[in-house]
Design an enzyme around this catalytic site. Sequence first.
Site, short mmCIF file in Angstrom:
data_model
loop_
_atom_site.label_atom_id
_atom_site.label_comp_id
_atom_site.label_asym_id
_atom_site.label_seq_id
_atom_site.Cartn_x
_atom_site.Cartn_y
_atom_site.Cartn_z
N SER A 10 0.94 -1.19 0.15
CA SER A 10 -0.15 -0.12 0.00
C SER A 10 0.87 1.18 0.07
O SER A 10 1.56 1.51 0.92
CB SER A 10 -0.94 0.10 1.23
OG SER A 10 -1.46 1.35 1.49
N HIS A 35 -0.55 -1.14 -4.63
CA HIS A 35 -2.03 -0.75 -3.95
C HIS A 35 -2.03 0.61 -3.56
O HIS A 35 -1.22 1.44 -3.12
CB HIS A 35 -2.26 -1.53 -2.73
CG HIS A 35 -3.55 -1.66 -2.03
ND1 HIS A 35 -4.59 -2.32 -2.55
CD2 HIS A 35 -4.00 -0.75 -1.07
CE1 HIS A 35 -5.69 -1.85 -1.85
NE2 HIS A 35 -5.37 -0.87 -0.89
N ASP A 37 -4.52 3.58 -2.47
CA ASP A 37 -5.79 3.89 -1.60
C ASP A 37 -6.29 5.31 -1.67
O ASP A 37 -5.69 6.16 -1.18
CB ASP A 37 -5.24 3.91 -0.15
CG ASP A 37 -5.19 2.28 0.32
OD1 ASP A 37 -6.27 1.39 0.19
OD2 ASP A 37 -3.96 1.93 0.73
N MET A 39 -9.10 7.90 -1.05
CA MET A 39 -9.71 8.22 0.22
C MET A 39 -10.47 9.87 -0.14
O MET A 39 -9.78 10.68 -0.46
CB MET A 39 -9.38 8.19 1.59
CG MET A 39 -8.77 6.90 1.68
SD MET A 39 -8.19 6.86 3.50
CE MET A 39 -7.24 5.00 3.63
N HIS A 68 -7.80 1.10 -4.95
CA HIS A 68 -8.97 0.69 -3.83
C HIS A 68 -9.83 2.05 -3.42
O HIS A 68 -9.20 2.93 -2.83
CB HIS A 68 -8.17 0.30 -2.52
CG HIS A 68 -9.16 0.02 -1.27
ND1 HIS A 68 -8.72 -0.16 -0.08
CD2 HIS A 68 -10.55 -0.11 -1.33
CE1 HIS A 68 -9.63 -0.37 0.82
NE2 HIS A 68 -10.84 -0.33 -0.04
N MET A 149 -11.74 -6.36 4.01
CA MET A 149 -11.16 -5.44 5.11
C MET A 149 -10.84 -5.95 6.25
O MET A 149 -11.42 -6.50 6.84
CB MET A 149 -11.82 -4.12 5.16
CG MET A 149 -12.31 -3.26 3.96
SD MET A 149 -10.52 -2.47 2.96
CE MET A 149 -9.87 -1.55 4.59
N ASP A 187 -6.88 -6.59 3.52
CA ASP A 187 -6.21 -5.30 3.57
C ASP A 187 -6.28 -4.72 4.94
O ASP A 187 -7.36 -4.52 5.55
CB ASP A 187 -6.82 -4.48 2.49
CG ASP A 187 -6.23 -2.97 2.28
OD1 ASP A 187 -5.34 -2.54 3.07
OD2 ASP A 187 -7.02 -2.28 1.71
#
Length: 246
Positions: A10, A35, A37, A39, A68, A149, A187
């Site tokens: 990540s 990965h 992330d 948000m 993601h 998750m 994850d």
Amino acid sequence: MFAQVKISPSLLSADFMNMERELRMIEQAGASFAHVDVMDGHFVPNLTMGVPFVRCLKAATALPLDVHLMIANPLEQIPWFLDAGADWLTFHIEAFEDSLGSPESLEAAKQAIALIREAGAHPGISCKPQTPTATLKPLLSLVDMVLVMSVNPGFSGQSYMQGTASRVAEVVSMARAQGRSPLIEVDGGIDAFTAQEVARAGADVLVAGNAIFKAENPAAALKEIAASAHLAQAAALQGICQAEEA
Ligand code: DX5
Ligand code: ZN
């Protein structure tokens, strides 16, 4: 066919000012994905990276981008992330939470999956630890990845939540019952120890942020997580074979 557990580091825990160096490090250490992330400050409290950054990452690495989305409006933004170069694109079923579990939310999720599929990318679906895994059941035949998750989404560096392994096993058996085998990704809070538990339960891809990038030797940490997951996976498979022979 049996495939070894893969690692998806990540980048949220990486050094953003030295991202090229971080990418070279994970490539050389054997990562299978990067990965990313995303948000939005709404779906989760945190605000991280967006479309322009994904576009830069795509130009900077040959690793497949495992994006993601932790955002409230996946249907609107999925086309942008596809255009930026997401190879695997996962969204949360709770993004449709006004109608979670209803025909409307399933319809919206199916639309999102179709957008991703039509662009030639791999669709993924995720759910938070509190959401029953059965909510995903009607979508398992449509996706290439299910992201389980193991923390509440929003921040890196949290502790792995007990009970994740049984959720992984639930998804594996629901998918098998439908004759499907989407990649199962886990994850949150994954390190060389927790990796073993989820690998035994049937996880295919492990995301790890802090355990890699905040380690004294990040490349060695990545290899250690992979090695311990492989050992646990092999032991679990051997156990299954012995049980079948008996
Ligand atoms: C959490 C993110 C994770 C997280 C992983 O919302 O989806 O990918 O950054 O970081 P660690 O491995 O540090 O828990
Ligand atoms: Zn993530």
